[in-house]
Design a protein around this motif. Sequence first.
Motif, mmCIF file in Angstrom:
data_model
loop_
_atom_site.group_PDB
_atom_site.id
_atom_site.type_symbol
_atom_site.label_atom_id
_atom_site.label_comp_id
_atom_site.label_asym_id
_atom_site.label_seq_id
_atom_site.Cartn_x
_atom_site.Cartn_y
_atom_site.Cartn_z
ATOM 1 N N UNK A 76 56.208 42.674 93.954
ATOM 2 C CA UNK A 76 55.689 43.493 92.864
ATOM 3 C C UNK A 76 54.373 44.166 93.226
ATOM 4 N N UNK A 77 53.529 43.466 93.948
ATOM 5 C CA UNK A 77 52.243 44.073 94.304
ATOM 6 C C UNK A 77 52.433 45.248 95.246
ATOM 7 N N UNK A 78 53.434 45.172 96.123
ATOM 8 C CA UNK A 78 53.661 46.264 97.055
ATOM 9 C C UNK A 78 54.421 47.422 96.397
ATOM 10 N N UNK A 79 55.419 47.122 95.590
ATOM 11 C CA UNK A 79 56.224 48.185 94.968
ATOM 12 C C UNK A 79 55.423 48.922 93.902
ATOM 13 N N UNK A 80 54.933 48.171 92.898
ATOM 14 C CA UNK A 80 54.197 48.822 91.820
ATOM 15 C C UNK A 80 52.817 49.281 92.285
ATOM 16 N N UNK A 81 52.226 48.537 93.225
ATOM 17 C CA UNK A 81 50.918 48.940 93.716
ATOM 18 C C UNK A 81 50.946 50.270 94.437
ATOM 19 N N UNK A 82 52.101 50.635 95.012
ATOM 20 C CA UNK A 82 52.208 51.890 95.747
ATOM 21 C C UNK A 82 52.409 53.092 94.831
ATOM 22 N N UNK A 83 52.879 52.866 93.606
ATOM 23 C CA UNK A 83 53.202 53.996 92.737
ATOM 24 C C UNK A 83 52.311 54.080 91.502
ATOM 25 N N UNK A 84 51.536 53.039 91.214
ATOM 26 C CA UNK A 84 50.741 53.043 90.001
ATOM 27 C C UNK A 84 49.580 54.019 90.136
ATOM 28 N N UNK B 49 41.507 46.551 91.378
ATOM 29 C CA UNK B 49 42.676 46.802 92.216
ATOM 30 C C UNK B 49 43.937 46.342 91.494
ATOM 31 N N UNK B 50 45.071 46.928 91.905
ATOM 32 C CA UNK B 50 46.310 46.579 91.203
ATOM 33 C C UNK B 50 46.668 45.112 91.390
ATOM 34 N N UNK B 51 46.401 44.546 92.563
ATOM 35 C CA UNK B 51 46.694 43.132 92.787
ATOM 36 C C UNK B 51 45.911 42.257 91.809
ATOM 37 N N UNK C 258 52.550 43.786 78.689
ATOM 38 C CA UNK C 258 51.586 44.487 79.538
ATOM 39 C C UNK C 258 51.491 43.849 80.916
ATOM 40 N N UNK C 259 52.587 43.239 81.380
ATOM 41 C CA UNK C 259 52.541 42.510 82.642
ATOM 42 C C UNK C 259 52.290 43.423 83.827
ATOM 43 N N UNK C 260 52.988 44.554 83.905
ATOM 44 C CA UNK C 260 52.982 45.364 85.119
ATOM 45 C C UNK C 260 52.222 46.678 84.970
#
Length: 279
Positions: free
Chosen positions: A61-69, A79-81, A211-213
């Motif tokens: 999740x940190x890599x997938x959503x972190x790349x597009x958020x 940071x997203x993480x 509001x998890x992601x």
Amino acid sequence: MTTTSPPPTAPLTAGPGPTWRGSGLMAQLLILTGRSVRANFTHVKVVVLSMLQPVFMLLLLSQVFGAIVDRGHLPDGVAYLDFLLPALLVTTGIGPAVASGIGLVRDMDNGAVARLRTLPIHAPLLLFARSFADLLRTTAQLVILVVVAVVFLDADPAGGPFGLLAAILLTCVVVWAMTWIFLALGAWLRNAEAMQSAGYLVTFPLMFASSAFVPKERLPDWLQALATVNPLSYAMEANRALALGQPLGTQVWSALGAGVLVAVAGSITAVRAFMRPPA
């Protein structure tokens, strides 16, 4: 010479001695909880996989959503993480909560519950023992998740170690409360396949209608409405405030209050369903 025989003695009768009625409630709870803990940690492979599962979710999740958020949608300087980790603590606990219900159904199917109920024990303690044993497993998962995030992924939430510790403790309370929902479902359905299906139907709205992601404000209006009544949203927001060093306000109390309501309603329903005679 004559002999005299001793006078006859009255037959001995047993007096009304004390009757053993079983151990106290606390002793029963400790013994039953120990039994459930040993059952949870019997299969080493299952234990290892369950401990690694939240780590895989964190990496994915940190890599997938972190790349597009869009970083502009996150709090300033976060940071997203660091944004994801406090909420992922809560979603991680949902898996063991579902497993509690499935484990209860299996114990009811294989006769373990029937054998235990022949003993002089308070039957509802079987449910409480399972909930506490599964909470211990959840706590181990949360600690491993935080250690991996901080040591290997360089997570650095502004709240520091004490903020993360407070978030873990709050998560344990909320997850224990949520466990009662799935214990109630298991005691009511009494079927492992039906319990798994019901677990998915309950889990996905709880996880994603929150509001998890992404911040709740970025959700569509109808999802915002669901997230507002989702008890996990309160825990996620409180966890973020604790872990990120933000003002708490009433968020922690709201999360605890929602957890208490869920625990009371779920435990009453679970005990009533569990005490039903077998079909």
